[in-house]
Design an enzyme around this catalytic site. Structure first.
Site, mmCIF file in Angstrom:
data_model
loop_
_atom_site.group_PDB
_atom_site.id
_atom_site.type_symbol
_atom_site.label_atom_id
_atom_site.label_comp_id
_atom_site.label_asym_id
_atom_site.label_seq_id
_atom_site.Cartn_x
_atom_site.Cartn_y
_atom_site.Cartn_z
ATOM 1 N N TRP A 1 -11.304 -1.240 4.320
ATOM 2 C CA TRP A 1 -11.763 -2.094 3.224
ATOM 3 C C TRP A 1 -13.023 -2.844 3.607
ATOM 4 C CZ3 TRP A 1 -9.865 -0.066 -0.732
ATOM 5 C CH2 TRP A 1 -8.572 0.447 -0.734
ATOM 6 N N ASP B 1 -12.250 -11.433 2.213
ATOM 7 C CA ASP B 1 -11.367 -10.601 1.409
ATOM 8 C C ASP B 1 -9.940 -10.872 1.894
ATOM 9 O OD1 ASP B 1 -9.792 -8.654 0.269
ATOM 10 O OD2 ASP B 1 -10.987 -6.958 0.956
ATOM 11 N N LYS C 1 -0.735 -7.952 -4.504
ATOM 12 C CA LYS C 1 0.160 -8.130 -3.355
ATOM 13 C C LYS C 1 0.931 -9.439 -3.600
ATOM 14 C CE LYS C 1 -3.012 -5.277 -1.143
ATOM 15 N NZ LYS C 1 -2.947 -3.868 -1.515
HETATM 16 C C1 LIG Z 1 -7.714 -5.864 2.117
HETATM 17 C C2 LIG Z 1 -7.991 -5.078 0.875
HETATM 18 N N1 LIG Z 1 -9.186 -5.172 0.291
HETATM 19 C C3 LIG Z 1 -9.488 -4.481 -0.829
HETATM 20 C C4 LIG Z 1 -8.574 -3.637 -1.415
HETATM 21 C C5 LIG Z 1 -8.952 -2.907 -2.669
HETATM 22 O O1 LIG Z 1 -8.357 -3.567 -3.742
HETATM 23 P P1 LIG Z 1 -8.521 -3.105 -5.258
HETATM 24 O O2 LIG Z 1 -7.738 -1.858 -5.406
HETATM 25 O O3 LIG Z 1 -7.988 -4.250 -6.041
HETATM 26 O O4 LIG Z 1 -9.969 -2.874 -5.500
HETATM 27 C C6 LIG Z 1 -7.308 -3.517 -0.851
HETATM 28 C C7 LIG Z 1 -6.301 -2.631 -1.468
HETATM 29 O O5 LIG Z 1 -5.230 -2.436 -0.992
HETATM 30 C C8 LIG Z 1 -7.012 -4.249 0.329
HETATM 31 O O6 LIG Z 1 -5.806 -4.160 0.898
HETATM 32 MG MG LIG Z 2 -8.000 -1.845 6.191
#
Ligand SMILES: Cc1ncc(COP(=O)(O)O)c(C=O)c1O
Ligand SMILES: [Mg+2]
Ligand SMILES: Cc1ncc(COP(=O)(O)O)c(C=O)c1O
Ligand SMILES: [Mg+2]
Ligand SMILES: [Mg+2]
Ligand SMILES: [Mg+2]
Lengths: 355, 355
Positions: B100, B167, B191
């Site tokens: 991510w 994030d 989550k």
């Molecule tokens: C730490 C983290 N950031 C970003 C995301 C992406 O999230 P989204 O699907 O809401 O764009 C996730 C998805 O699991 C995540 O765990």
């Molecule tokens: Mg990761």
């Protein structure tokens, strides 16, 4: 009993509420809530696929077009359309038929030249502009098929020799259309598609990838298409409820069948507006919307009392937008004809009481 | 009975499912579904206000910060953060701690210079990078507090003298934090906040409006703040369910109370991973995530059989992400300790059977 004439988020079929409510407790007998299953679980992938297949079937989407569900509402599409289709140094054409059209124009201007080729602003957006020319080198012509706030609707679409991009947020699935006439159609879900939180885009594949821009992934139609509406976590529940609602529409006989009902509903209400000496329509007769029926009272002092009277009969959501005043009755697909009858009877009773 | 260890969308409290299900049928005794009410109706405005107030209360958000609910998930934030905070010609710093983080970096690069100041890619992201320097003129330092896929978590945040952007998608509301240490925090809802379809952003007001960019309205934090999360139609149901879930958290004693439970749950599972000769953790011990517990088997041939065995005990969603393999048990707020006990017992029984 309530008769929900709200402009959106709006009434959906009672059976969709029941099924969606059940899915929140126990989705498809998985023993899990639709809210807690992974979007990558086969059970949800099947929901997304069915929702997309239903859009394709109900609108007879031809090959060469992609159907995707996104987030951000129609308002994010105002920017995405230009980001994806309007190259720097090029221009696009826009018809200014109301508040939403204006907002689309403002966002497009951030990305390139957006020319207003026609406007009905001169008469408070009470009609659909009809005589205009579109530059031959315009990347596309954008219009708003139903002007939710002002109650006008394109009953004839602009010349399809232009590359047509259409905000169909408030009349998609209300009547038959020929998707092949369009380059791109978008709609916030929260009228005839489903609850708020999802956005539908139908796009001709061959128009994409031509601006030379690097587009943020989430705003890039090509990436969203390649990921089959799962570039990231989709709005699971909104897509699920939309799928249930599209199933309902199919079971009713599809778009052709609902179009007939929608004509009957709108005719009944406009007939009463015209007949009843207390009320009058606010738009050009030939441009009257079947989805958003706007009307006022000859005597504005009676508007508050009528609003109250109608609410006592269960008719809610009929207060007009402040830009028009008076009343707006939204007659979306799920609104039963019986609700229209209740409103018409309220208008008649109110006429009697005020004789 | 199912024990849902899924990584997200994930388990929420059973009472939230019940209340949300009821709201789809009859919201707050209005006689209307939460899916059909206008987002401008006072009943929904109250929901949005309560959701925002609960975020502020539960995280003790100081004055000078705004809290908004958006659409598009954390993935749209990857772009929005840079669009709003990274001026052309300036640079930002990023810690590359997993999938991510990498995606956030890729989107930032579309808007300006995004320097990777530290990475744990050399060991398949199995630890949190710790020694690095951040350029004094960096606009911000971005990091991912919990690496959902790799199972590492920042137990100590980077130096707050940097402008921190975080994030927190997968560990927000799991433990106490000091919001004042951050410039911006974002999280996809799916989550510990609620179902998919909403995105939470907490931002220090004074950092906005400084890049000189014109930002599309929907992507402009300032416009979203001014409109109180209602610049356009918000994801009504997702915000409603998030509000119910935050109410549940408050009733449980808030973040401090849930943090204790989360420690107990994670400790129980890691203890068994360490004790049981069949299993081993995949991350540096000091960086182990309390939310995303990743582990593999000493003998990889036993992984499929154990997955099946655990599923027979009702433990679902424990298959590891393909980048790590093995297993990942997500221990989000709503997962009861009893579910962890069931998994631990399954590991013990499996050990017995394979002696
Ligand atoms: C730490 C983290 N950031 C970003 C995301 C992406 O999230 P989204 O699907 O809401 O764009 C996730 C998805 O699991 C995540 O765990
Ligand atoms: Mg990761
Ligand atoms: C025709 C039209 N376009 C755009 C919008 C804005 O939609 P959203 O709130 O999904 O951004 C609306 C909202 O009612 C609309 O009626
Ligand atoms: Mg309009
Ligand atoms: Mg009349
Ligand atoms: Mg061990």
């Amino acid at each position: 009993m309530k008769h929900n004439f709200g402009a959106g988020p709006c009434i959906l079929p009672q059976e969709v509420f029941k099924q969606a409510s059940q899915g929140v407790l126990n989705f498809n007998d998985t023993g899990l809530s639709i809210l807690e299953i992974s979007h990558r679980a086969p059970e949800f992938v099947a929901v997304m696929e069915e929702a997309i297949a239903l859009v394709k079937e109900l609108l007879k989407v031809p090959t060469g077009y992609s159907v995707i569900f996104l987030q951000g509402g129609a308002s994010l599409q105002f920017a995405m359309v230009a980001y994806n289709l309007l190259a720097e140094g090029k221009k696009a054409s826009y018809i200014d038929s109301g508040v939403w059209a204006k907002k689309a124009i403002a966002e497009a201007k951030l990305f390139g030249q957006a020319d207003v080729v026609a406007s009905s602003k001169d008469k408070n957006y009470s009609y659909i502009p009809k005589n205009y020319t579109v530059a031959a080198d315009s990347s596309y012509l954008h219009f708003t098929s139903n002007n939710t706030i002002f109650g006008t609707e394109f009953h004839q679409f602009p010349d399809k020799k232009n590359h047509l991009v259409c905000d169909m947020s408030s009349d998609i699935f209300s009547k038959e259309i020929n998707v092949a006439d369009f380059d791109l159609i978008y709609a916030g879900a929260q009228k005839n598609i489903g609850p708020a939180g999802a956005t539908l885009v139908i796009v001709k594949d061959e128009i994409l990838g031509k601006t030379g821009r690097t587009i943020p992934s989430m705003l890039d139609y090509e990436k969203q298409i390649a990921a089959e509406s799962m570039y990231n976590t989709p709005p699971v529940f909104s897509v699920y409820a939309a799928m249930l609602n599209l199933r309902w529409l199919k079971a009713k006989g599809g778009v052709a069948a609902i179009e007939k009902e929608n004509i009957t509903k709108a005719d009944a209400l406009y007939k009463e507006i015209d007949r009843n000496p207390l009320f009058k329509g606010t738009t050009a007769t030939e441009d009257r919307s079947r989805m958003s029926v706007c009307f006022v009272m000859e005597n504005p002092d009676l508007e508050k009392p009528f609003l109250k009277f109608a609410e006592e009969k269960g008719c809610i959501g009929i207060k007009g937008h402040r830009s028009v005043g008076g009343f707006r009755a939204s007659l979306y697909n799920a609104l039963p004809i019986t609700s229209v009858h209740v409103l018409v009877e309220a208008m008649q009773e109110f006429e009697e009481k005020n004789k």
